[in-house]
Design an enzyme around this catalytic site. Structure first.
Site, PDB file in Angstrom:
ATOM      1  N   HIS A 136     -48.930   0.805   7.082  1.00 31.32           N
ATOM      2  CA  HIS A 136     -49.314   2.122   7.041  1.00 31.32           C
ATOM      3  C   HIS A 136     -49.271   2.730   8.175  1.00 31.32           C
ATOM      4  CE1 HIS A 136     -52.119   5.293   5.787  1.00 31.32           C
ATOM      5  NE2 HIS A 136     -52.872   5.069   6.980  1.00 31.32           N
ATOM      6  N   PHE A 174      -4.204   2.624   4.377  1.00 34.09           N
ATOM      7  CA  PHE A 174      -5.149   1.520   4.499  1.00 34.09           C
ATOM      8  C   PHE A 174      -6.593   1.886   4.553  1.00 34.09           C
ATOM      9  CE2 PHE A 174      -3.556  -2.922   6.087  1.00 34.09           C
ATOM     10  CZ  PHE A 174      -2.276  -2.884   5.545  1.00 34.09           C
ATOM     11  N   GLU A 230       0.870  -1.397  -0.081  1.00 29.15           N
ATOM     12  CA  GLU A 230       0.009  -0.082  -0.075  1.00 29.15           C
ATOM     13  C   GLU A 230       0.969   1.263  -0.048  1.00 29.15           C
ATOM     14  OE1 GLU A 230      -2.498   2.501  -0.503  1.00 29.15           O
ATOM     15  OE2 GLU A 230      -3.390   0.633  -0.163  1.00 29.15           O
TER      16      GLU A 230
END
Length: 455
Positions: free
Chosen positions: A439, A35, A31
């Site tokens: 409802h 992260f 990476e």
């Protein structure tokens, strides 16, 4: 050259590939930035946390519509920002620490690029080195596009990667772009005090949405923003904090801050994919088959670097597919991108799944349209809603749902029964008539739209 059983390039959704089934493997995660990927650090999570804060502020500001006397004294931007990113940055750091503490996982901080089949050069913080792998997953994500006139000007600008961390909302914000990222961030900054101008090359905002959504949303926000539609930026001048954008009709727009949100591009161009025999589409997306395999043996890809639908929930599903297929080459599963729901967390919220009405026309399909307004159901009365609606498209012969589009409060939640029906093959009439619809819940707008199909 160190050899790993599995190397994952990218610690966003790619990180999810490394699950408990990989405990017996020597795994590396590469990476170069953060992260958690874009979603955690600069994308869907912080933007929605900001959007919810804007919603709270708007609720107070507009309380008079419900005969409630309330006053919004301030939105404390730095407090909001720090609250959000203190949490998210801690999540990011914890995720990295958890990986670094696993005996079977090596974390490399740096940029990876291919040097050959399943071999990588990693330009790390302590220099460059090479690794090889039995299998590789490419999950390097994407980045914001920056148009030439903006990049060439040499003046400061923000993107979705940076704007949510600024110190204060600008007095004058120009948003370049009219898609969902532009619309969401414009809404956030308008609610926190910025005067917003949107410059968009199309004649309406939210171009990929259904035509009814596009038309109504664009008209709704005309009173909130200075809309410069059908226009493009040809030059950026001025100085930091006092920018002047020249548009293609010769007009100019002044801005304290320019937010560039015209789209995103996959990060494939920095990986030297050709060295590994990995092919790409013309737009830079890595070519994968339905099992997320690239054109190179032993190399998979997932997420924004390859997906036709660059959304986080899609990347997560693709990660599940890759995680399985890495370990079960004789029992492959596939990713399905046919009916992917999406949402825009603006005011009003928007959600969609399946075909738009223009899609149906372009494909020569026979279709029915069902429409219902929030204001025609009792909970819509309670909300004093005059703009929300649900639109459904269905096959007139079978009742099969072709698409669904909502604009209004809780649209991303309300669309879920329509998503389930479309995926599970429940026809519109069965969906409308078989279950009870509470409802006077807001879900009645979905029921009413289904009944409006006339099946």
């Amino acid at each position: 050259m160190r050899h790993h059983d599995l190397v994952v390039i990218g610690a966003g959704s790619g990180n999810a590939v490394v699950d408990d089934s990989c405990a017996d493997l020597d795994v590396a995660i590469v990476e170069e930035r953060w992260f958690g990927g874009t979603c955690l650090n600069a994308g869907c999570i912080p933007s929605k946390m900001l959007a919810y804060t804007a919603h709270v502020a708007r609720t107070v500001r507009e309380a008079g519509a419900y005969d409630v006397d309330a006053e919004l004294r301030a939105v404390r931007w730095r407090g909001v920002r720090d609250r959000i990113f203190a949490r998210l940055d801690a999540e990011r750091d914890e995720g990295r620490t958890d990986r670094e503490q696993q005996d079977s996982v090596t974390v490399y901080e740096g940029r990876a690029r291919f040097t050959g089949p399943r071999t990588l050069r990693i330009d790390g913080v302590d220099g460059a080195f090479d690794v090889s792998a039995g299998q590789i997953v490419v999950a390097a994500g994407g980045r914001p596009v920056v148009p030439g006139p903006v990049a060439e000007a040499g003046l400061p600008y923000e993107t979705s990667d940076t704007v949510m961390r600024i110190d204060a909302p600008p007095r004058r914000l120009v948003v370049l772009g009219g898609g969902y990222i532009a619309a969401e961030l414009a809404d956030v900054f308008a609610e926190t005090g910025s005067s917003v101008t949107i410059v968009e090359k199309e004649e309406q905002l939210l171009g990929p949405q259904d035509e009814t959504v596009r038309e109504r949303f664009t008209e709704l926000v005309r009173s909130r923003y200075d809309l410069r539609l059908g226009r493009e930026v040809t030059a950026v001048g001025g100085r930091p904090g006092a920018l002047r954008l020249t548009l293609d009709d010769g007009s100019t727009v002044e801005a304290d801050v320019l937010l560039v949100a015209v789209g995103r591009v996959p990060n494939s161009d920095g990986l030297d994919l050709e060295a590994a025999g990995i092919a790409t589409h013309d737009d830079g997306r890595v070519i994968v088959d339905r099992h997320q395999r690239t054109t190179a043996e032993g190399v998979f890809a997932l997420g924004d670097i390859c997906s036709p639908v660059p959304l986080k929930h899609v990347a997560n599903r693709e990660a599940e597919v890759v995680a399985h297929n890495l370990r079960h080459p004789d029992d492959l599963i596939a990713a399905d991108h046919e009916l992917v729901p999406a949402a825009v967390f603006t005011r009003p919220q928007i959600a969609s799944v399946g075909a738009t009405e223009q899609d149906c026309r372009d494909r020569g399909l026979d279709y029915l349209v069902g429409m219902a307004s929030y204001g025609d159901c009792a909970y819509g009365w309670a909300m004093e809603d005059t703009a929300g609606f649900c639109k459904v498209l269905a096959d007139p012969g079978t009742g099969r749902l072709l698409g669904a589009h909502l604009m209004g409060p809780e649209a991303p939640t309300l669309i879920q029964p329509l998503v389930l029906a479309a995926i599970l093959g429940i026809d519109a009439l069965t969906l409308a008539k078989s279950p009870y619809w509470i409802h006077p819940a807001l879900t009645e707008v979905v029921e009413n739209a289904l009944l409006d199909l006339g099946l």
